[in-house]
Scaffold this motif. Structure first.
Motif, PDB file in Angstrom:
ATOM      1  N   SER A  96       1.042  -1.125  -0.031  1.00  0.00           N
ATOM      2  CA  SER A  96       0.315  -0.163  -0.073  1.00  0.00           C
ATOM      3  C   SER A  96       0.481   1.065   0.143  1.00  0.00           C
ATOM      4  N   HIS A  97       0.578   2.371  -1.127  1.00  0.00           N
ATOM      5  CA  HIS A  97       1.450   3.629  -0.850  1.00  0.00           C
ATOM      6  C   HIS A  97       0.655   4.327   0.004  1.00  0.00           C
ATOM      7  N   HIS A  98      -0.451   4.521  -0.058  1.00  0.00           N
ATOM      8  CA  HIS A  98      -1.079   5.194   0.397  1.00  0.00           C
ATOM      9  C   HIS A  98      -1.298   5.603   2.220  1.00  0.00           C
ATOM     10  N   LEU A  99      -0.041   4.441   2.814  1.00  0.00           N
ATOM     11  CA  LEU A  99      -0.144   4.449   4.087  1.00  0.00           C
ATOM     12  C   LEU A  99       1.761   4.669   4.427  1.00  0.00           C
ATOM     13  N   THR A 100       1.417   5.876   5.543  1.00  0.00           N
ATOM     14  CA  THR A 100       3.486   5.765   5.928  1.00  0.00           C
ATOM     15  C   THR A 100       3.611   4.633   6.447  1.00  0.00           C
ATOM     16  N   GLY A 101       4.942   4.782   6.348  1.00  0.00           N
ATOM     17  CA  GLY A 101       5.955   3.820   7.514  1.00  0.00           C
ATOM     18  C   GLY A 101       5.016   3.087   8.763  1.00  0.00           C
ATOM     19  N   LEU A 102       4.793   4.307   9.459  1.00  0.00           N
ATOM     20  CA  LEU A 102       4.079   3.943  10.964  1.00  0.00           C
ATOM     21  C   LEU A 102       2.268   3.219  10.654  1.00  0.00           C
ATOM     22  N   ALA A 103       1.654   3.998   9.808  1.00  0.00           N
ATOM     23  CA  ALA A 103       0.688   2.989   9.407  1.00  0.00           C
ATOM     24  C   ALA A 103       1.109   2.127   9.059  1.00  0.00           C
TER      25      ALA A 103
END
Length: 64
Positions: free
Chosen positions: A14-21
């Motif tokens: 998933s490209h819409h999530l940050t690394g933390l998410a």
């Protein structure tokens, strides 16, 4: 087991999530394999598909 693996792969791609998410989603899926995977496919993945659909409809908006 297949649902669990598919969820982890989907989260990783998933490209819409940050690394933390992404890390939080993976923790949820590992902590609650069945429920976490279902939650990912019902909520997390939906946000990803709607973002990509919106970008395709309005190319000028995605270029910003």
């Amino acid at each position: 087991m297949l649902l669990f693996v598919a969820a982890v792969i989907g989260i990783a791609r998933s490209h819409h999530l940050t690394g933390l998410a992404q890390a939080l989603w993976v923790l949820v899926v590992f902590a609650f394999p069945v429920i976490g995977s279902l939650l990912w496919f019902l909520t997390g993945r939906r946000a990803n598909t709607s973002s990509s659909r919106d970008a395709g409809r309005n190319p000028a908006k995605s270029a910003r």
